[in-house]
Motif scaffolding. Structure first.
Motif, PDB file in Angstrom:
ATOM      1  N   LEU A 214      26.180   1.111 -33.718  1.00 23.24           N
ATOM      2  CA  LEU A 214      25.959   0.389 -32.461  1.00 23.24           C
ATOM      3  C   LEU A 214      25.259   1.272 -31.443  1.00 23.24           C
ATOM      4  O   LEU A 214      24.344   0.841 -30.742  1.00 23.24           O
ATOM      5  CB  LEU A 214      27.288  -0.119 -31.895  1.00 23.24           C
ATOM      6  CG  LEU A 214      27.852  -1.374 -32.557  1.00 23.24           C
ATOM      7  CD1 LEU A 214      29.269  -1.647 -32.089  1.00 23.24           C
ATOM      8  CD2 LEU A 214      26.967  -2.585 -32.245  1.00 23.24           C
ATOM      9  N   GLN A 215      25.705   2.520 -31.365  1.00 26.24           N
ATOM     10  CA  GLN A 215      25.095   3.410 -30.371  1.00 26.24           C
ATOM     11  C   GLN A 215      23.634   3.676 -30.705  1.00 26.24           C
ATOM     12  O   GLN A 215      22.790   3.735 -29.816  1.00 26.24           O
ATOM     13  CB  GLN A 215      25.910   4.694 -30.240  1.00 26.24           C
ATOM     14  CG  GLN A 215      27.156   4.440 -29.393  1.00 26.24           C
ATOM     15  CD  GLN A 215      28.059   5.640 -29.267  1.00 26.24           C
ATOM     16  OE1 GLN A 215      28.004   6.561 -30.079  1.00 26.24           O
ATOM     17  NE2 GLN A 215      28.928   5.633 -28.255  1.00 26.24           N
ATOM     18  N   ASP A 216      23.357   3.815 -32.001  1.00 28.36           N
ATOM     19  CA  ASP A 216      21.958   4.002 -32.402  1.00 28.36           C
ATOM     20  C   ASP A 216      21.119   2.780 -32.046  1.00 28.36           C
ATOM     21  O   ASP A 216      19.921   2.889 -31.771  1.00 28.36           O
ATOM     22  CB  ASP A 216      21.856   4.269 -33.910  1.00 28.36           C
ATOM     23  CG  ASP A 216      22.405   5.640 -34.261  1.00 28.36           C
ATOM     24  OD1 ASP A 216      22.618   6.432 -33.310  1.00 28.36           O
ATOM     25  OD2 ASP A 216      22.638   5.917 -35.452  1.00 28.36           O
ATOM     26  N   ALA A 217      21.763   1.619 -32.065  1.00 27.38           N
ATOM     27  CA  ALA A 217      21.041   0.388 -31.728  1.00 27.38           C
ATOM     28  C   ALA A 217      20.940   0.191 -30.219  1.00 27.38           C
ATOM     29  O   ALA A 217      20.485  -0.852 -29.752  1.00 27.38           O
ATOM     30  CB  ALA A 217      21.730  -0.810 -32.371  1.00 27.38           C
ATOM     31  N   GLY A 218      21.429   1.162 -29.447  1.00 26.49           N
ATOM     32  CA  GLY A 218      21.264   1.098 -27.993  1.00 26.49           C
ATOM     33  C   GLY A 218      22.428   0.471 -27.256  1.00 26.49           C
ATOM     34  O   GLY A 218      22.352   0.257 -26.045  1.00 26.49           O
ATOM     35  N   VAL A 219      23.520   0.187 -27.942  1.00 26.55           N
ATOM     36  CA  VAL A 219      24.695  -0.375 -27.256  1.00 26.55           C
ATOM     37  C   VAL A 219      25.552   0.798 -26.775  1.00 26.55           C
ATOM     38  O   VAL A 219      26.526   1.193 -27.404  1.00 26.55           O
ATOM     39  CB  VAL A 219      25.505  -1.294 -28.191  1.00 26.55           C
ATOM     40  CG1 VAL A 219      26.603  -2.018 -27.411  1.00 26.55           C
ATOM     41  CG2 VAL A 219      24.599  -2.299 -28.863  1.00 26.55           C
ATOM     42  N   SER A 220      25.161   1.351 -25.636  1.00 22.83           N
ATOM     43  CA  SER A 220      25.810   2.590 -25.194  1.00 22.83           C
ATOM     44  C   SER A 220      27.222   2.333 -24.680  1.00 22.83           C
ATOM     45  O   SER A 220      28.004   3.253 -24.511  1.00 22.83           O
ATOM     46  CB  SER A 220      24.973   3.234 -24.094  1.00 22.83           C
ATOM     47  OG  SER A 220      24.901   2.344 -22.997  1.00 22.83           O
ATOM     48  N   SER A 221      27.535   1.068 -24.435  1.00 20.26           N
ATOM     49  CA  SER A 221      28.868   0.782 -23.902  1.00 20.26           C
ATOM     50  C   SER A 221      29.920   0.734 -25.008  1.00 20.26           C
ATOM     51  O   SER A 221      31.102   0.620 -24.739  1.00 20.26           O
ATOM     52  CB  SER A 221      28.853  -0.554 -23.154  1.00 20.26           C
ATOM     53  OG  SER A 221      28.466  -1.586 -24.045  1.00 20.26           O
ATOM     54  N   ALA A 222      29.515   0.801 -26.276  1.00 21.75           N
ATOM     55  CA  ALA A 222      30.480   0.739 -27.375  1.00 21.75           C
ATOM     56  C   ALA A 222      31.341   1.991 -27.384  1.00 21.75           C
ATOM     57  O   ALA A 222      30.859   3.097 -27.153  1.00 21.75           O
ATOM     58  CB  ALA A 222      29.758   0.587 -28.703  1.00 21.75           C
ATOM     59  N   ARG A 223      32.617   1.807 -27.613  1.00 23.91           N
ATOM     60  CA  ARG A 223      33.546   2.939 -27.690  1.00 23.91           C
ATOM     61  C   ARG A 223      34.757   2.518 -28.507  1.00 23.91           C
ATOM     62  O   ARG A 223      35.057   1.325 -28.601  1.00 23.91           O
ATOM     63  CB  ARG A 223      33.993   3.364 -26.289  1.00 23.91           C
ATOM     64  CG  ARG A 223      35.091   2.479 -25.766  1.00 23.91           C
ATOM     65  CD  ARG A 223      34.951   1.876 -24.392  1.00 23.91           C
ATOM     66  NE  ARG A 223      33.661   1.657 -23.832  1.00 23.91           N
ATOM     67  CZ  ARG A 223      33.363   1.995 -22.580  1.00 23.91           C
ATOM     68  NH1 ARG A 223      34.254   2.600 -21.832  1.00 23.91           N
ATOM     69  NH2 ARG A 223      32.182   1.708 -22.092  1.00 23.91           N
TER      70      ARG A 223
END
Ligand code: SF4
Ligand code: SF4
Lengths: 289, 316
Positions: A214-223
Motif C-alpha cells: 500500500l505504501q509503495d502505491a502511495g497510500v501513506s496513511s496506511a499503518r
C-alpha cells in the motif's frame, strides 16, 4: 453456545506475567499455535456480513434496532451483544493520498483484540475469563457471576455485561469452531478477505507485506495497529491495517493494560493503609480527655 | 468548555465501556467499607487502652457497615446467586479477588466482635475478634482505591498514586465521625484527633490528585461529581471545625460526627461519578494517550504501532 469449560487450564492465568506465547505462560504443556485475526480495513466494503455471521453462529441477541445517524453504522460499538462491529467513517482523504481531498469512506470491522496482556482476564475475580490453548481469551459463561469488573478494565471497550442475563460476553474467536478445525464465522464469511484468520506469526508477515504494498502505491496513511509485541498490551491477537489514526475508528491510540501499573498501585495502597494504622493508633496516646 | 487540545473520535462515542456498577450500591460500598475499616481500628485501639464505650460503639458501627455493604455488593452482581464464585480462585492481579478474600476474613471477625461486645459474653473471643478486625480494617478501607484505579477509566487510573491516600483519609474521616457519634467525652478523644488527621489527609490528597491530573481534573470538577466533591469539602471543613470544639459539648460532637460522615460519603460518591463521566468522554481516553505518544516521540515505531501521524512519516 460455545462450550468453554472442557479444556480450561488448571492454573489460573495471569496475563500480566506472560512473556512470549501466552498459552505457554498459562501453563499448557502442549498447545496449539497462537491464532488470531488480521483485519485489513483497506479492502473492507462495509457489507456487515461478519456482524451477521457472528450473531448467527454464536446466538448473540440483537442490540436494539435504532438508527444512529452515524453513516451506515447502526450498530454503534462492541458490547456483550456485539462481537463484530463495522465502523463507517466519512472523511476527507489527506491531500498526500490519491484522493486529493475528496470525500472518502473508511470502513473497519472491529473485534476483541485477544490481547497478550489482557486486562479483562487479569482482573476477573472468578477465573471465568481464561486463556485458551489457542492463545485466545474466552469467558466461561458457567462461571461468570456478572461482577462487571472486566467491562471497564478493557482498554478497547470490547467486553460488556448483557442486560437481563447479567453475565459478561465477548468474542470467543469462535472457540467451538476452532476446536472443530473450522474458520471463525466472520473470517469464513468475509467476501473480500478483509478479515483473515490464521497463525499469528503468518498474519504478521502477511500484514507487513500488505503495508509495504500500500505504501509503495502511495497510500501513506496506511499503518498497522496492534501488531507490535512491544506495545502496551504486549501485542494483539487480533490486529488491524488502518487508513487513518486509530481514534478515527474509535480505537485508543496508545492502549495499555491497566494491570501493568498494579505493583505500583498495591504499593501505594499498602503505604496508605500503614499510614492509617499509624495515625489511628497515635490518636490513642496523649491526655485522656 | 472544550479545551484547546483537539482530538478525533468516532462520532463522539466513548472508547472504553463505562462500568456497569450501580449507584448507590458501589459508591455506597466504597464509603461503608472505609467506615467499617477505620471503626474496627478505633475499636481495637479502644480495647487496648480501656475505653469500653468507644470500643462497643465502633465495633457495632463496623459490623453494621460491613453487613450492609455485603448486601449491596451481592445485589450489584449480574448473577447474585453465584457470589460464591468469588472464592473459586485467588488472584493478586484482581483487586476484587483480593477484596473478596479480605472481606471473607474481616466480615466474620467484625461481626463476632460486635456480637460478643453487645451481648457482654466471651471476653477473650471478643478481644481476639476486635484485634483481628482492627488489623484487617485498614486493608478494607484502602484496597478499594486499587479496585477503581485498576481499570481503563482515565480519571481513576491516572490518579492511582494519590487515590489510596484520598481513600485512607476519607476512611479516617468517616471512622472519626462515627467515633464522635457513639462516644462521649472523655472517651472520644482519639476520635477527635483522628478527625483532624483524617480531614487534613483527605483534603490534601484529593487536591493534590486533582491538581496532578491536568486535563483529567475536569471530571472531578464538573457536573454531578464536581458538586459532590465540593459538598464533601464543605462538610469536611464543618466537621473539622466541629471536632476541634467537640471536647466542649456533646451536641457539637454529634454534629461534627454527622458532618464527617457526610464528608466521607460525598468524596466517595464524587470519585465514583468522576470515573463514570471520564469513561463516557472519549477525550479523556484519547488526549492523554496522544500526549503520551508525543512525549515518547513519533517515528517509525509510532507508525508500526498504528499511531503514525501523517506528516511525521514523510508524507509531506
Ligand atoms: S480487547 Fe478487551 S476484552 Fe478483548 S482480550 Fe483485550 S482486554 Fe480482553
Ligand atoms: S463479569 Fe464475569 S467475566 Fe467479567 S470479571 Fe466478573 S466474573 Fe469475570
Amino acid at each position: 453456545m460455545t462450550e468453554t469449560t472442557a479444556r480450561a487450564p488448571r492454573r489460573v492465568s495471569f496475563s500480566l506475567l506472560e512473556r512470549g506465547d501466552p498459552a505457554d505462560a498459562t501453563g499448557y504443556r502442549a498447545h496449539l499455535e497462537r491464532v488470531g485475526f488480521f483485519t485489513d480495513t483497506s479492502v473492507c466494503i462495509g457489507c456487515k456480513a461478519c456482524e451477521v455471521a457472528c450473531k448467527e453462529w454464536n446466538g448473540v441477541p440483537d442490540d436494539g434496532f435504532r438508527l444512529t445517524g452515524m453513516s451506515f453504522d447502526n450498530t454503534g460499538g462492541l458490547s456483550g451483544n456485539t462481537w463484530r462491529h463495522v465502523a463507517f467513517v466519512e472523511t476527507h482523504a489527506p491531500a498526500a493520498d490519491a484522493g486529493d481531498g475528496e470525500l472518502r469512506w473508511l470502513m473497519a470491522s472491529d473485534v476483541c483484540k485477544h490481547c497478550t496482556h489482557a486486562a479483562c482476564l487479569d482482573v476477573c475475580p472468578t477465573g471465568a475469563l481464561i486463556r485458551t490453548e489457542f492463545g485466545t481469551v474466552v469467558v466461561q459463561d458457567d462461571v461468570c457471576n456478572g461482577c462487571g469488573y472486566c467491562v471497564p478494565a478493557c482498554p478497547f471497550g470490547v467486553i460488556g455485561r448483557r442486560e437481563h442475563d447479567g453475565r459478561a460476553f465477548k468474542c470467543t474467536l469462535c472457540y467451538d469452531r476452532l476446536r472443530a478445525g473450522m474458520l471463525p464465522a466472520c473470517a469464513q464469511t468475509c467476501p473480500t478477505d478483509s478479515i483473515q484468520f490464521g497463525p499469528l506469526d503468518d498474519l504478521r508477515m502477511r500484514a507487513e507485506r500488505r503495508l509495504r504494498e500500500l505504501q509503495d502505491a502511495g497510500v501513506s496513511s496506511a499503518r498497522l495497529y496492534g501488531e507490535d509485541p512491544e506495545d502496551g498490551i504486549g501485542g494483539a491477537g487480533a490486529f488491524f491495517l488502518l487508513l487513518d489514526e486509530p481514534e478515527v475508528y474509535g480505537l485508543p491510540p496508545d492502549p495499555v493494560v491497566t494491570t501493568r501499573d498494579l505493583p505500583c498501585l498495591w504499593a501505594h495502597a499498602a503505604v496508605a493503609a500503614a499510614g492509617l494504622v499509624a495515625t489511628a493508633l497515635t490518636c490513642f496516646f496523649g491526655r485522656r480527655r | 468548555m472544550v479545551p484547546e487540545a483537539s482530538f478525533t473520535s468516532y462520532y463522539g462515542r466513548p472508547v472504553i465501556n463505562a462500568p456497569v456498577w450501580r449507584s448507590p450500591e458501589v459508591p455506597g460500598y466504597l464509603f461503608l467499607g472505609g467506615l467499617a475499616g477505620t471503626s474496627s481500628l478505633l475499636a481495637a485501639g479502644a480495647a487496648l487502652t480501656g475505653r469500653p464505650g468507644l470500643r462497643r460503639g465502633a465495633a457495632l458501627g463496623a459490623a453494621s457497615a460491613i453487613g450492609l455493604s455485603g448486601v449491596a455488593l451481592v445485589a450489584d452482581l449480574g448473577r447474585p446467586e453465584r457470589f460464591a464464585n468469588m472464592l473459586r480462585v485467588f488472584k493478586v492481579t484482581s483487586p476484587m479477588s483480593v477484596g473478596s478474600w479480605l472481606l471473607t476474613a474481616y466480615g466474620p471477625a467484625a461481626g463476632l466482635a460486635a456480637l460478643a461486645d453487645v451481648a457482654g459474653i466471651l471476653p477473650r473471643t471478643r478481644r481476639a475478634a476486635t484485634l483481628t478486625a482492627g488489623a484487617l480494617g485498614p486493608a478494607i478501607a484502602t484496597y478499594t482505591a486499587v479496585l477503581l484505579a485498576d481499570t481503563a477509566v482515565p480519571a481513576w487510573h491516572e490518579g492511582h498514586r494519590e487515590l489510596p491516600f484520598v481513600f485512607a483519609g476519607s476512611a479516617a474521616t468517616a471512622g472519626a465521625g462515627l467515633g464522635l457519634l457513639v462516644a462521649a467525652r472523655p472517651e472520644n478523644a482519639p476520635a477527635r484527633r483522628l478527625a483532624l488527621a483524617g480531614t487534613i489527609c483527605e483534603l490534601v490528597a484529593a487536591n493534590v490528585m486533582v491538581h496532578r491530573l491536568g486535563l483529567l481534573a475536569a471530571p472531578y470538577r464538573n457536573g454531578r461529581a464536581g458538586r459532590l466533591m465540593r459538598q464533601g469539602e464543605a462538610f469536611t471543613l464543618v466537621g473539622l471545625a466541629g471536632s476541634l470544639l467537640a471536647g466542649r459539648s456533646r451536641t457539637l460532637g454529634v454534629l461534627a460526627g454527622a458532618a464527617l460522615l457526610g464528608a466521607s460519603a460525598c468524596t466517595r460518591f464524587g470519585i465514583f461519578e468522576a470515573g463514570m463521566a471520564s469513561a463516557r468522554d472519549p477525550r479523556d481516553t484519547v488526549v492523554p494517550q496522544r500526549e503520551r505518544l508525543e512525549r515518547r516521540g513519533l517515528g517509525d515505531r509510532a507508525v508500526a504501532s498504528g499511531t503514525g501521524a501523517p506528516g511525521s512519516d514523510g508524507a509531506r
